[in-house]
Design an enzyme around this catalytic site. Sequence first.
Site, PDB file in Angstrom:
ATOM      1  N   PRO A 120       0.843  -1.199   0.000  1.00 28.84           N
ATOM      2  CA  PRO A 120       0.000   0.000   0.000  1.00 28.84           C
ATOM      3  C   PRO A 120       0.871   1.239   0.000  1.00 28.84           C
ATOM      4  O   PRO A 120       1.767   1.369   0.844  1.00 28.84           O
ATOM      5  CB  PRO A 120      -0.791  -0.125   1.320  1.00 28.84           C
ATOM      6  CG  PRO A 120       0.027  -1.026   2.181  1.00 28.84           C
ATOM      7  CD  PRO A 120       0.789  -1.936   1.270  1.00 28.84           C
ATOM      8  N   MET A 121       0.650   2.136  -0.957  1.00 27.97           N
ATOM      9  CA  MET A 121       1.449   3.354  -1.065  1.00 27.97           C
ATOM     10  C   MET A 121       0.527   4.536  -1.299  1.00 27.97           C
ATOM     11  O   MET A 121      -0.232   4.545  -2.274  1.00 27.97           O
ATOM     12  CB  MET A 121       2.470   3.234  -2.206  1.00 27.97           C
ATOM     13  CG  MET A 121       3.570   2.218  -1.953  1.00 27.97           C
ATOM     14  SD  MET A 121       4.706   2.037  -3.360  1.00 27.97           S
ATOM     15  CE  MET A 121       3.760   0.910  -4.423  1.00 27.97           C
ATOM     16  N   GLN A 181      -6.294  -1.648   3.283  1.00 31.50           N
ATOM     17  CA  GLN A 181      -5.478  -1.271   4.435  1.00 31.50           C
ATOM     18  C   GLN A 181      -6.133  -0.112   5.172  1.00 31.50           C
ATOM     19  O   GLN A 181      -6.448   0.917   4.584  1.00 31.50           O
ATOM     20  CB  GLN A 181      -4.049  -0.871   4.061  1.00 31.50           C
ATOM     21  CG  GLN A 181      -3.208  -0.688   5.337  1.00 31.50           C
ATOM     22  CD  GLN A 181      -1.822  -0.159   5.119  1.00 31.50           C
ATOM     23  OE1 GLN A 181      -1.653   0.973   4.706  1.00 31.50           O
ATOM     24  NE2 GLN A 181      -0.815  -0.990   5.403  1.00 31.50           N
ATOM     25  N   CYS A 230       3.376   3.054   9.336  1.00 31.71           N
ATOM     26  CA  CYS A 230       3.605   4.386   8.770  1.00 31.71           C
ATOM     27  C   CYS A 230       4.163   5.319   9.840  1.00 31.71           C
ATOM     28  O   CYS A 230       3.564   5.476  10.914  1.00 31.71           O
ATOM     29  CB  CYS A 230       2.311   4.956   8.205  1.00 31.71           C
ATOM     30  SG  CYS A 230       2.521   6.587   7.459  1.00 31.71           S
ATOM     31  N   HIS A 268       8.022  -4.754   7.589  1.00 33.33           N
ATOM     32  CA  HIS A 268       9.005  -3.861   6.981  1.00 33.33           C
ATOM     33  C   HIS A 268      10.262  -3.976   7.833  1.00 33.33           C
ATOM     34  O   HIS A 268      10.263  -3.607   9.009  1.00 33.33           O
ATOM     35  CB  HIS A 268       8.489  -2.427   6.956  1.00 33.33           C
ATOM     36  CG  HIS A 268       9.364  -1.489   6.200  1.00 33.33           C
ATOM     37  ND1 HIS A 268       8.889  -0.403   5.501  1.00 33.33           N
ATOM     38  CD2 HIS A 268      10.716  -1.464   6.009  1.00 33.33           C
ATOM     39  CE1 HIS A 268       9.897   0.249   4.928  1.00 33.33           C
ATOM     40  NE2 HIS A 268      11.018  -0.380   5.233  1.00 33.33           N
ATOM     41  N   GLY A 319       7.291  -2.421  -2.799  1.00 28.78           N
ATOM     42  CA  GLY A 319       6.718  -1.086  -2.786  1.00 28.78           C
ATOM     43  C   GLY A 319       7.252  -0.247  -3.919  1.00 28.78           C
ATOM     44  O   GLY A 319       6.772  -0.329  -5.053  1.00 28.78           O
TER      45      GLY A 319
END
Length: 331
Positions: free
Chosen positions: A10-11, A63, A93, A164, A226
């Site tokens: 998800p970006m 998300q 995030c 991550h 990503g």
Amino acid sequence: MADWRLCVAPMIDVTDRHCRYFHRLLAPQARLYTEMITTGALLRGDAERHLDYDAAEHPVALQLGGSEPDALAQAARLGARWGYDEINLNCGCPSERVQRGAFGACLMAEPQLVADCVRAMQDAVSVPVTVKHRLGLDYDESYDFVRDFVGVLFEAGCRVFIVHARNAVLKGLSPKDNREKPPLRYAEVLRLRQDFPDAVIVLNGGLANGPNSLAWMQDLDGVMLGRAAWHHPDILAQLNRHLTAQATNWSPDLAAEQPEVDQAVLDGFMAYAEDQYARGVPMHILVRGLLGWRMGKPGARQWRRQLSDPAALRAGGPALLRRAWDTLQAG
């Protein structure tokens, strides 16, 4: 059976529904994720605008960003009603804006709250509830921190962890710096796989090429790409071909350009773009996921220039995409 071997991260401002449609054409086996959508945007905003997608995108995950169990349960229920295949909670995030909302990476400091959120969402939906997180916060690189975080969520019923492989530095680093400066610690992701053999562990962070990504697929349950998927979308097609062939080692033949497949991808996206353009979606929104598609190939700069020209996009409509492609083929 759910499959997390190849995921697209998800970006924000990247993986909108149009970019996801393009990625699906490239990689039929990939698992796609929406941009992070906050509970407030869904519960008090235009839910349809945020949740609408094309059926071709399946499997596709929603998300969510939030930290209130009840709100997350309501948002998850909305996502399930719209047919999403997975609800993912953002605990990774690091942006200050997200921190002000008390969610994202800062939630890793409150594992019991995250566990309550996971339980609430699981009670609300029947699809998998998963968590995307970092290895740690700020400059504390203790493995115990992430092990305990995952352990609490595992006890709460979460079985899929997208890791991550960096810490999140909450003060002093921009989101961009947080994707690059904290050191990658892949060994600790492998330790999670060993310590939680019944969980699905997916690696995210620093996966910049196909051979490296395929190698990690052999050691873990999957990889999530990503920026590599954004800047070099062809990597998705290459990895998808390796998965289809059940290849465990990188093959130059499978990685080689396949003009007939690229043509089919273009034709598929052209049909989609024409439909969306007729519905009022601007061309610059439709094509931004394609800008890096020809990266590293002859004519890549011209391709990007043509699809970035505001005046040409306004005047040309979807036909501009075909003209840009034909210019590439003409050499």
